[in-house]
Scaffold this active site. Structure first.
Site, PDB file in Angstrom:
ATOM      1  N   ASP A  93      -1.346  14.584  10.607  1.00 51.07           N
ATOM      2  CA  ASP A  93      -2.481  15.504  10.472  1.00 51.07           C
ATOM      3  C   ASP A  93      -2.231  16.451   9.298  1.00 51.07           C
ATOM      4  OD1 ASP A  93      -0.388  16.367  12.249  1.00 51.07           O
ATOM      5  OD2 ASP A  93      -1.584  18.126  12.728  1.00 51.07           O
ATOM      6  N   TYR A 139       7.695  30.607  10.062  1.00 51.16           N
ATOM      7  CA  TYR A 139       8.886  31.420  10.375  1.00 51.16           C
ATOM      8  C   TYR A 139       9.795  31.695   9.185  1.00 51.16           C
ATOM      9  CZ  TYR A 139       7.323  30.176  15.008  1.00 51.16           C
ATOM     10  OH  TYR A 139       6.547  30.002  16.118  1.00 51.16           O
ATOM     11  N   LYS A 190      -6.415   9.715  19.041  1.00 48.20           N
ATOM     12  CA  LYS A 190      -7.406  10.248  18.099  1.00 48.20           C
ATOM     13  C   LYS A 190      -6.800  10.644  16.749  1.00 48.20           C
ATOM     14  CE  LYS A 190     -10.410  11.843  21.795  1.00 48.20           C
ATOM     15  NZ  LYS A 190     -10.837  13.013  22.561  1.00 48.20           N
ATOM     16  N   GLU A 214      10.924  18.970  18.214  1.00 39.98           N
ATOM     17  CA  GLU A 214      11.181  20.016  17.218  1.00 39.98           C
ATOM     18  C   GLU A 214      12.332  20.924  17.677  1.00 39.98           C
ATOM     19  OE1 GLU A 214       7.998  22.006  14.673  1.00 39.98           O
ATOM     20  OE2 GLU A 214       8.353  23.527  16.202  1.00 39.98           O
ATOM     21  N   ASP A 264       4.281  14.293   9.721  1.00 35.93           N
ATOM     22  CA  ASP A 264       3.114  14.420  10.610  1.00 35.93           C
ATOM     23  C   ASP A 264       1.873  13.866   9.925  1.00 35.93           C
ATOM     24  OD1 ASP A 264       4.400  15.548  12.746  1.00 35.93           O
ATOM     25  OD2 ASP A 264       3.274  17.444  12.710  1.00 35.93           O
ATOM     26  N   PRO A 303       6.647  26.805   8.067  1.00 38.34           N
ATOM     27  CA  PRO A 303       5.893  27.834   7.336  1.00 38.34           C
ATOM     28  C   PRO A 303       5.613  29.078   8.172  1.00 38.34           C
ATOM     29  CG  PRO A 303       4.454  26.002   7.941  1.00 38.34           C
ATOM     30  CD  PRO A 303       5.861  25.571   8.253  1.00 38.34           C
TER      31      PRO A 303
HETATM   32  C1  UD2 Z   1       4.316  20.921  15.863  1.00 36.53           C
HETATM   33  C2  UD2 Z   1       5.046  20.161  14.794  1.00 36.53           C
HETATM   34  C3  UD2 Z   1       5.115  18.700  15.194  1.00 36.53           C
HETATM   35  C4  UD2 Z   1       5.828  18.569  16.529  1.00 36.53           C
HETATM   36  C5  UD2 Z   1       5.136  19.437  17.571  1.00 36.53           C
HETATM   37  C6  UD2 Z   1       5.972  19.561  18.826  1.00 36.53           C
HETATM   38  C7  UD2 Z   1       4.859  20.903  12.454  1.00 36.53           C
HETATM   39  C8  UD2 Z   1       3.904  21.333  11.412  1.00 36.53           C
HETATM   40  N1  UD2 Z   1       4.308  20.379  13.556  1.00 36.53           N
HETATM   41  O1  UD2 Z   1       2.987  20.504  15.649  1.00 36.53           O
HETATM   42  O2  UD2 Z   1       5.769  17.929  14.226  1.00 36.53           O
HETATM   43  O3  UD2 Z   1       7.178  18.945  16.361  1.00 36.53           O
HETATM   44  O4  UD2 Z   1       4.934  20.768  17.133  1.00 36.53           O
HETATM   45  O5  UD2 Z   1       5.745  18.526  19.671  1.00 36.53           O
HETATM   46  O6  UD2 Z   1       6.035  21.014  12.297  1.00 36.53           O
HETATM   47  N2  UD2 Z   1       0.619  12.558  17.455  1.00 36.53           N
HETATM   48  C9  UD2 Z   1      -0.232  11.465  17.591  1.00 36.53           C
HETATM   49  N3  UD2 Z   1      -1.135  11.477  18.618  1.00 36.53           N
HETATM   50  C10 UD2 Z   1      -1.240  12.514  19.494  1.00 36.53           C
HETATM   51  C11 UD2 Z   1      -0.380  13.607  19.351  1.00 36.53           C
HETATM   52  C12 UD2 Z   1       0.537  13.612  18.312  1.00 36.53           C
HETATM   53  O7  UD2 Z   1      -0.167  10.510  16.809  1.00 36.53           O
HETATM   54  O8  UD2 Z   1      -2.100  12.453  20.385  1.00 36.53           O
HETATM   55  C13 UD2 Z   1       1.611  12.541  16.350  1.00 36.53           C
HETATM   56  C14 UD2 Z   1       0.948  12.801  14.997  1.00 36.53           C
HETATM   57  O9  UD2 Z   1       1.668  12.123  13.994  1.00 36.53           O
HETATM   58  C15 UD2 Z   1       1.108  14.293  14.847  1.00 36.53           C
HETATM   59  C16 UD2 Z   1       2.486  14.519  15.467  1.00 36.53           C
HETATM   60  O10 UD2 Z   1       2.564  13.583  16.549  1.00 36.53           O
HETATM   61  O11 UD2 Z   1       1.042  14.650  13.473  1.00 36.53           O
HETATM   62  C17 UD2 Z   1       2.765  15.933  15.985  1.00 36.53           C
HETATM   63  O12 UD2 Z   1       1.791  16.334  16.935  1.00 36.53           O
HETATM   64  P1  UD2 Z   1       0.893  17.609  16.689  1.00 36.53           P
HETATM   65  O13 UD2 Z   1       0.450  17.601  15.266  1.00 36.53           O
HETATM   66  O14 UD2 Z   1      -0.176  17.685  17.703  1.00 36.53           O
HETATM   67  O15 UD2 Z   1       1.870  18.780  16.913  1.00 36.53           O
HETATM   68  P2  UD2 Z   1       1.688  20.290  16.398  1.00 36.53           P
HETATM   69  O16 UD2 Z   1       0.612  20.393  15.397  1.00 36.53           O
HETATM   70  O17 UD2 Z   1       1.601  21.215  17.554  1.00 36.53           O
END
Ligand code: UD2
Length: 278
Positions: A138, A161, A50, A228, A136, A159
């Site tokens: 999103d 921490y 998605k 991460e 990323d 951001p």
């Molecule tokens: C944090 C981190 C992320 C990653 C994650 C740990 C920041 C702002 N965000 O964000 O980089 O380290 O923790 O796993 O530092 N994605 C997909 N499809 C999916 C799920 C993920 O394409 O179903 C990709 C997409 O590019 C997304 C990235 O993986 O931007 C990171 O996933 P997230 O945004 O769900 O992770 P988030 O927001 O918890």
């Protein structure tokens, strides 16, 4: 010269790497250094499942703010190549789509990025790009992100921490994991959502994080914040040569703090239950 001094932020690490904040550099001067070098910047972005819905805004805003005037090649990793939006790009910029399998676990998608980045560098980028940034999807650009960010190994302060104390950082704290950082150790808490550097710098990072991630997985261990956590461990052992302030990855839900004179790139507000596979 547009550069003014800042007294409200720290602009250099204890190992003498710059910490890039608005007002600490002169972009005109920096462009005069890098433009004649005719460099190519690769940008990787993952849009699996998605998350494809975020890609259009990411690309549209990148075309307004990300390395404008430089040669840029986007690599979009997706399981939905047919849904990659068409975005008009300047002549010196293009987009390549790399097909990847779908996954039922969001942790796996985010974690496999290191392996795919490593392979991309080995198979496609050598001799075709000079620097690579891994971002990323999103997220959107709101302000210029340019050559001031270039370096051999570049990390962005998370951001959530940057003002806090080290004891609050969400490093992996179990010593059985290869992402382990002991209490009292570590420099900054860096984000997984944006990092980069030279091809060589990022290749070594991706290779190491992938190896450590897989070795952990073979023992049934998943670090607290997946790649991460491994990135934070890597950056603690191998200090980044340039650190970017949270201007380079803010989060839309966070109120802006006075140090932040500009937001260049920021994560959009999302409903995890709605967009993650499970
Ligand atoms: C944090 C981190 C992320 C990653 C994650 C740990 C920041 C702002 N965000 O964000 O980089 O380290 O923790 O796993 O530092 N994605 C997909 N499809 C999916 C799920 C993920 O394409 O179903 C990709 C997409 O590019 C997304 C990235 O993986 O931007 C990171 O996933 P997230 O945004 O769900 O992770 P988030 O927001 O918890």
């Amino acid at each position: 010269m547009s550069c003014v001094s800042r007294r409200d932020i720290v602009a250099v690490t204890p190992w003498l790497a710059p910490i890039v904040w608005e007002g600490t550099f002169d972009s005109h001067l920096i462009d005069n250094i890098y433009r004649p070098q005719n460099i190519t910047i690769a940008a990787t972005v993952f849009a699996v499942g998605k998350y494809i819905r975020f890609l259009q805004d990411f690309l549209l805003t990148a075309e307004q703010h990300f390395f404008i005037g430089y040669r840029v090649v986007y690599y979009v990793f997706t399981d939905k190549p047919e849904e990659v939006p068409h975005v008009n790009m300047a002549n010196n910029r293009k987009l390549n789509v790399v097909s990847v399998p779908s996954s039922n676990r969001w942790q796996e998608i985010s974690a496999r990025r290191m392996e795919l980045i490593q392979t991309l560098i080995e198979e496609k980028l050598r001799n075709h790009a000079d620097y690579i940034y891994c971002l990323d999807v999103d997220s959107k650009f709101h302000g210029p992100w340019g050559a001031e960010s270039l370096g051999h190994l570049v990390a962005v302060i998370h951001p959530g921490y940057y003002g806090g104390t080290r004891s609050k950082f969400t490093y992996e704290r179990r010593s059985v994991s290869r992402a382990y950082i002991a209490e009292g150790e570590g420099d900054f808490y860096y984000c997984g959502g944006a990092f980069g550097g030279s091809l060589k710098g990022v290749h070594t990072l991706a290779d190491t994080c992938r190896w450590n991630f897989e070795a952990d997985a073979a023992e049934g261990i998943e670090a607290a914040w997946q790649e991460e956590s491994h990135l934070n461990r890597y950056m603690w052992i191998n200090k980044p040569t340039k650190v970017l302030s949270p201007e380079y990855l803010w989060q839309d839900f966070k109120p802006r703090t006075p140090e932040l004179k500009i937001i260049r790139f920021s994560g959009v507000i999302k409903n995890y239950a709605d967009i993650r596979p499970n």
